[in-house]
Design a protein around this motif. Structure first.
Motif, PDB file in Angstrom:
ATOM      1  N   ALA A 116      17.170  35.559  33.035  1.00  0.00           N
ATOM      2  CA  ALA A 116      16.507  35.896  34.294  1.00  0.00           C
ATOM      3  C   ALA A 116      15.413  34.885  34.583  1.00  0.00           C
ATOM      4  N   MET A 117      15.388  34.407  35.808  1.00  0.00           N
ATOM      5  CA  MET A 117      14.387  33.434  36.224  1.00  0.00           C
ATOM      6  C   MET A 117      13.901  33.749  37.636  1.00  0.00           C
ATOM      7  N   ILE A 118      12.612  33.668  37.846  1.00  0.00           N
ATOM      8  CA  ILE A 118      12.052  33.719  39.191  1.00  0.00           C
ATOM      9  C   ILE A 118      11.838  32.277  39.629  1.00  0.00           C
ATOM     10  N   VAL A 119      12.501  31.882  40.695  1.00  0.00           N
ATOM     11  CA  VAL A 119      12.357  30.528  41.235  1.00  0.00           C
ATOM     12  C   VAL A 119      11.456  30.617  42.459  1.00  0.00           C
ATOM     13  N   HIS A 120      10.301  29.982  42.392  1.00  0.00           N
ATOM     14  CA  HIS A 120       9.369  29.948  43.524  1.00  0.00           C
ATOM     15  C   HIS A 120       9.438  28.573  44.169  1.00  0.00           C
ATOM     16  N   VAL A 121       9.888  28.538  45.408  1.00  0.00           N
ATOM     17  CA  VAL A 121       9.971  27.294  46.167  1.00  0.00           C
ATOM     18  C   VAL A 121       8.748  27.215  47.069  1.00  0.00           C
ATOM     19  N   TYR A 122       7.955  26.179  46.866  1.00  0.00           N
ATOM     20  CA  TYR A 122       6.705  26.056  47.604  1.00  0.00           C
ATOM     21  C   TYR A 122       6.937  25.672  49.064  1.00  0.00           C
ATOM     22  N   GLU A 123       5.924  25.940  49.886  1.00  0.00           N
ATOM     23  CA  GLU A 123       5.981  25.561  51.298  1.00  0.00           C
ATOM     24  C   GLU A 123       6.327  24.076  51.415  1.00  0.00           C
ATOM     25  N   GLY A 124       7.240  23.761  52.299  1.00  0.00           N
ATOM     26  CA  GLY A 124       7.700  22.390  52.444  1.00  0.00           C
ATOM     27  C   GLY A 124       8.957  22.103  51.662  1.00  0.00           C
ATOM     28  N   HIS A 125       9.270  22.971  50.686  1.00  0.00           N
ATOM     29  CA  HIS A 125      10.513  22.868  49.904  1.00  0.00           C
ATOM     30  C   HIS A 125      10.695  21.507  49.237  1.00  0.00           C
ATOM     31  N   LYS A 126       9.593  20.978  48.695  1.00  0.00           N
ATOM     32  CA  LYS A 126       9.658  19.712  47.959  1.00  0.00           C
ATOM     33  C   LYS A 126       9.407  19.899  46.474  1.00  0.00           C
ATOM     34  N   ARG A 127       8.929  21.070  46.095  1.00  0.00           N
ATOM     35  CA  ARG A 127       8.678  21.332  44.684  1.00  0.00           C
ATOM     36  C   ARG A 127       8.863  22.819  44.409  1.00  0.00           C
ATOM     37  N   ALA A 128       9.003  23.149  43.123  1.00  0.00           N
ATOM     38  CA  ALA A 128       9.272  24.538  42.744  1.00  0.00           C
ATOM     39  C   ALA A 128       8.693  24.840  41.369  1.00  0.00           C
ATOM     40  N   SER A 129       8.462  26.119  41.123  1.00  0.00           N
ATOM     41  CA  SER A 129       8.108  26.613  39.795  1.00  0.00           C
ATOM     42  C   SER A 129       9.157  27.630  39.382  1.00  0.00           C
ATOM     43  N   GLY A 308      18.002  23.662  51.987  1.00  0.00           N
ATOM     44  CA  GLY A 308      16.554  23.751  51.869  1.00  0.00           C
ATOM     45  C   GLY A 308      16.037  23.480  50.480  1.00  0.00           C
ATOM     46  N   LEU A 309      16.944  23.427  49.482  1.00  0.00           N
ATOM     47  CA  LEU A 309      16.536  23.185  48.097  1.00  0.00           C
ATOM     48  C   LEU A 309      16.850  21.779  47.614  1.00  0.00           C
ATOM     49  N   LYS A 310      17.703  21.060  48.354  1.00  0.00           N
ATOM     50  CA  LYS A 310      18.222  19.804  47.823  1.00  0.00           C
ATOM     51  C   LYS A 310      17.167  18.716  47.686  1.00  0.00           C
ATOM     52  N   GLY A 311      15.996  18.895  48.327  1.00  0.00           N
ATOM     53  CA  GLY A 311      14.946  17.887  48.206  1.00  0.00           C
ATOM     54  C   GLY A 311      14.098  18.038  46.961  1.00  0.00           C
ATOM     55  N   ILE A 312      14.369  19.074  46.138  1.00  0.00           N
ATOM     56  CA  ILE A 312      13.573  19.322  44.936  1.00  0.00           C
ATOM     57  C   ILE A 312      14.236  18.653  43.746  1.00  0.00           C
ATOM     58  N   SER A 313      13.554  17.702  43.146  1.00  0.00           N
ATOM     59  CA  SER A 313      14.079  17.032  41.954  1.00  0.00           C
ATOM     60  C   SER A 313      13.493  17.688  40.713  1.00  0.00           C
ATOM     61  N   SER A 314      14.062  17.366  39.567  1.00  0.00           N
ATOM     62  CA  SER A 314      13.568  17.946  38.318  1.00  0.00           C
ATOM     63  C   SER A 314      12.130  17.524  38.033  1.00  0.00           C
ATOM     64  N   LYS A 315      11.720  16.368  38.552  1.00  0.00           N
ATOM     65  CA  LYS A 315      10.349  15.890  38.332  1.00  0.00           C
ATOM     66  C   LYS A 315       9.340  16.722  39.110  1.00  0.00           C
ATOM     67  N   ASN A 316       9.809  17.402  40.151  1.00  0.00           N
ATOM     68  CA  ASN A 316       8.911  18.215  40.964  1.00  0.00           C
ATOM     69  C   ASN A 316       9.086  19.703  40.681  1.00  0.00           C
ATOM     70  N   MET A 317       9.495  19.995  39.463  1.00  0.00           N
ATOM     71  CA  MET A 317       9.737  21.367  39.066  1.00  0.00           C
ATOM     72  C   MET A 317       8.944  21.702  37.807  1.00  0.00           C
ATOM     73  N   THR A 318       8.160  22.753  37.884  1.00  0.00           N
ATOM     74  CA  THR A 318       7.414  23.263  36.735  1.00  0.00           C
ATOM     75  C   THR A 318       8.188  24.439  36.154  1.00  0.00           C
ATOM     76  N   MET A 319       8.407  24.429  34.841  1.00  0.00           N
ATOM     77  CA  MET A 319       9.173  25.496  34.212  1.00  0.00           C
ATOM     78  C   MET A 319       8.348  26.111  33.085  1.00  0.00           C
ATOM     79  N   VAL A 320       8.149  27.426  33.180  1.00  0.00           N
ATOM     80  CA  VAL A 320       7.373  28.142  32.171  1.00  0.00           C
ATOM     81  C   VAL A 320       8.115  29.418  31.783  1.00  0.00           C
ATOM     82  N   THR A 321       7.687  30.021  30.686  1.00  0.00           N
ATOM     83  CA  THR A 321       8.160  31.346  30.294  1.00  0.00           C
ATOM     84  C   THR A 321       7.074  32.347  30.642  1.00  0.00           C
ATOM     85  N   MET A 322       7.449  33.493  31.183  1.00  0.00           N
ATOM     86  CA  MET A 322       6.470  34.530  31.466  1.00  0.00           C
ATOM     87  C   MET A 322       5.626  34.773  30.218  1.00  0.00           C
ATOM     88  N   PRO A 323       4.302  34.756  30.337  1.00  0.00           N
ATOM     89  CA  PRO A 323       3.445  34.913  29.160  1.00  0.00           C
ATOM     90  C   PRO A 323       3.695  36.219  28.410  1.00  0.00           C
TER      91      PRO A 323
END
Length: 374
Positions: A116-129, A308-323
């Motif tokens: 399970a993952m929550i994908v948050h796409v930031y305003e502008g759709h250039k980066r995500a967490s 709307g997601l294709k502009g997000i590269s892996s370099k602009n993605m932060t990946m964490v595990t829920m604390p």
């Protein structure tokens, strides 16, 4: 952690302290996970709508959907319109059809969520967490109604993945929204068989392992070095837990996150424009593998979402595990670190970057550096 724990419902009964000692590394044929991302399922569909006639309707007919809005009604967090999007992405191991040989066990038609993952796409759709939720997290599962209209009571100390096995997609979404206070804009689910086939149609995924990974349970044997993983190997990689770290689900999540980044770059680089046949095969495989919310249940809607997601590269993605922290009463479970997790949810609600302090000092599974994207 026991793989068979995926079958355990939540309980309101007393809890018992486990014997002290080393964290157990249990093994079992039902211990599985499948990696899924919105980009995998939807990203290859950007050109899906260009098909005409039969092909277009065939792809539409592949897509399965769940009306989350109808199931949950108005008892949901406020829908904040700030340009961002939040998507719950689940991996399921249905025990029916072609998944039986991949998921193991009997063909009882049941399904369980392993990733399970929550994908948050930031305003502008250039980066995500991306926030991964460990399936063995003990949570407060809210009352929820399944697709057949049956209401299931709330439960304390319920394993997170029991929400899906109890009440399906709607219950999983309601549990996530209850935990985070964030309304999910979309829901995307992919199963074992679809994931394996999709990787094969893509031509494999290139990764580099920095350590040997060997796990007979997931049929995985990789030496340190560069690899192009087949669908079967990729599924083994994202399922393995005994071959890395401390044998926990947390270590496996680290593998999955590294694999996601490699997969995203692979999808972006694959030469689908030069091969109409490959494009169709990818679209056919992805639509057949995916279950979405009812707002994404057509090729047109799914393609628009993917665009709307294709502009997000892996370099602009932060990946964490829920604390989380290991449960002192049961070494095979984890508990939400409420203070730190609130830092994560607050950042996403405000469309801000997740602060590094939110995950500092939390349980990790000790699998750092096993896999790096190529």
């Amino acid at each position: 952690m026991s793989a068979d724990s995926t079958l355990e419902p939540g309980t309101t009964g007393p809890r018992h302290r486990a014997a002290k000692g080393r964290r157990r590394k249990t093994r079992g044929k039902h211990d599985k996970a499948v990696l899924v991302t919105a980009w995998t399922a939807a990203g290859v569909l950007v050109l899906g709508g260009t098909g005409a006639g039969y092909l277009y309707f065939h792809l539409n007919g592949n897509i399965k959907s769940v009306d989350i809005n109808q199931a949950l009604g108005t008892d949901r967090p406020v829908d904040v319109d700030n340009g961002s999007q939040d998507i719950l992405v689940l991996g399921s191991d249905t025990r029916s059809g072609s998944n039986k040989k991949l998921g193991g066990g009997v063909d009882d038609g049941s399904a369980r969520s392993d990733t399970a993952m929550i994908v948050h796409v930031y305003e502008g759709h250039k980066r995500a967490s991306v926030v991964s939720i460990p399936r063995d997290t003990l949570v407060e599962r809210p009352e929820c109604t399944d697709a057949n209209g049956k209401t299931h009571p709330a439960a304390s100390y319920a394993m997170f993945n029991s929400a899906y096995s109890t009440g399906g997609a709607a219950c999983a979404v309601k549990t996530v929204e209850s935990m985070s206070g964030i309304r999910m804009d979309h829901y995307v689910e992919v199963d074992f068989a679809g994931f394996e086939k999709l990787i094969d149609v893509l031509g494999g995924v290139d990764i580099t392992t920095t350590k040997d990974i060997k796990d007979p349970d997931s049929h995985l044997d990789l030496k340190a070095g560069e690899h192009t993983l087949t669908g079967k190997q990729a599924l083994g990689l994202v399922r393995t837990r005994h071959g890395v770290g401390d044998g926990s689900d947390l270590g496996r999540i680290q593998l999955q996150q590294a694999f996601i980044k490699a997969l995203i770059e692979q999808v972006k680089d694959v030469g689908i424009f030069s091969s109409p046949r490959k494009l169709y095969d990818l679209a056919d495989t992805a639509t057949d593998a995916v279950t979405t919310d009812s707002d994404l249940d057509s090729v047109k809607d799914l393609a628009s979402f993917a665009s709307g997601l294709k502009g997000i590269s892996s370099k602009n993605m932060t990946m964490v595990t829920m604390p989380v922290q290991y449960d002192p009463d049961d070494p095979n479970r984890v508990l939400v670190d409420k203070t730190k997790s609130q830092q994560v949810w607050a950042a996403l609600k405000a469309d801000r970057t997740i602060p590094k302090s939110a995950t500092k000092g939390t349980a990790t599974g000790a699998a750092d550096g096993v896999v790096a994207s190529s």
